[in-house]
Design a protein around this motif. Structure first.
Motif, mmCIF file in Angstrom:
data_model
loop_
_atom_site.group_PDB
_atom_site.id
_atom_site.type_symbol
_atom_site.label_atom_id
_atom_site.label_comp_id
_atom_site.label_asym_id
_atom_site.label_seq_id
_atom_site.Cartn_x
_atom_site.Cartn_y
_atom_site.Cartn_z
ATOM 1 N N CYS A 11 106.973 16.159 28.154
ATOM 2 C CA CYS A 11 107.984 15.243 27.636
ATOM 3 C C CYS A 11 107.530 14.657 26.294
ATOM 4 O O CYS A 11 108.328 14.567 25.352
ATOM 5 C CB CYS A 11 108.268 14.137 28.637
ATOM 6 S SG CYS A 11 109.618 13.046 28.149
ATOM 7 N N GLY A 14 107.941 17.223 23.798
ATOM 8 C CA GLY A 14 109.368 17.387 23.543
ATOM 9 C C GLY A 14 109.893 16.339 22.576
ATOM 10 O O GLY A 14 110.746 16.636 21.736
ATOM 11 N N PRO A 33 113.229 16.677 24.714
ATOM 12 C CA PRO A 33 112.355 16.215 25.796
ATOM 13 C C PRO A 33 112.856 16.631 27.183
ATOM 14 O O PRO A 33 112.050 16.959 28.068
ATOM 15 C CB PRO A 33 112.361 14.691 25.656
ATOM 16 C CG PRO A 33 112.745 14.436 24.263
ATOM 17 C CD PRO A 33 113.644 15.553 23.860
ATOM 18 N N ALA A 34 114.154 16.647 27.370
ATOM 19 C CA ALA A 34 114.697 17.046 28.678
ATOM 20 C C ALA A 34 114.431 18.519 28.949
ATOM 21 O O ALA A 34 114.038 18.886 30.069
ATOM 22 C CB ALA A 34 116.191 16.763 28.729
ATOM 23 N N THR A 37 110.655 18.947 29.653
ATOM 24 C CA THR A 37 110.267 18.440 30.967
ATOM 25 C C THR A 37 110.765 19.354 32.086
ATOM 26 O O THR A 37 110.018 19.659 33.029
ATOM 27 C CB THR A 37 110.807 17.010 31.163
ATOM 28 O OG1 THR A 37 110.333 16.192 30.089
ATOM 29 C CG2 THR A 37 110.339 16.416 32.471
#
Length: 95
Positions: A11, A14, A33-34, A37
């Motif tokens: 994350c 990201g 980030p999503a 992750t």
């Protein structure tokens, strides 16, 4: 429990990916980030099911920086598609 370390690391990378790739205004702040992750969770879990131990460097390389690389590619793809879509819409509207 170690999966949380991989998820937090992915994350964080990201977030870095989001700020390193241009045209941030064309995508959401949580996209990179999503993706990083989610890919980290998938890669970590998949490799664990395949028998790769938590002490293996390959597990960590795939689930942390590997997920960030996948997120970077997906983010570039989404940004490119958005640019094309916006250009097509402008052309259709005659702007």
């Amino acid at each position: 429990m170690y999966i949380l370390l991989a998820l937090v690391g992915a994350c964080a990378l990201g977030i870095a990916v989001h700020f390193l790739i241009a045209d941030r205004e064309l995508r959401g702040v949580a996209l990179a980030p999503a993706i990083a992750t989610a890919m980290s969770a998938i890669l970590y879990t998949g490799l664990q099911w395949l028998g790769v131990g938590e002490d293996s460097i390959w597990l960590w390389l795939a689930s942390v920086p590997g997920a960030a690389v996948i997120a970077a590619g997906a983010t570039v793809a989404v940004t490119t598609l958005r640019k094309r879509s916006d250009a097509a819409a402008r052309t259709a509207l005659g702007i």
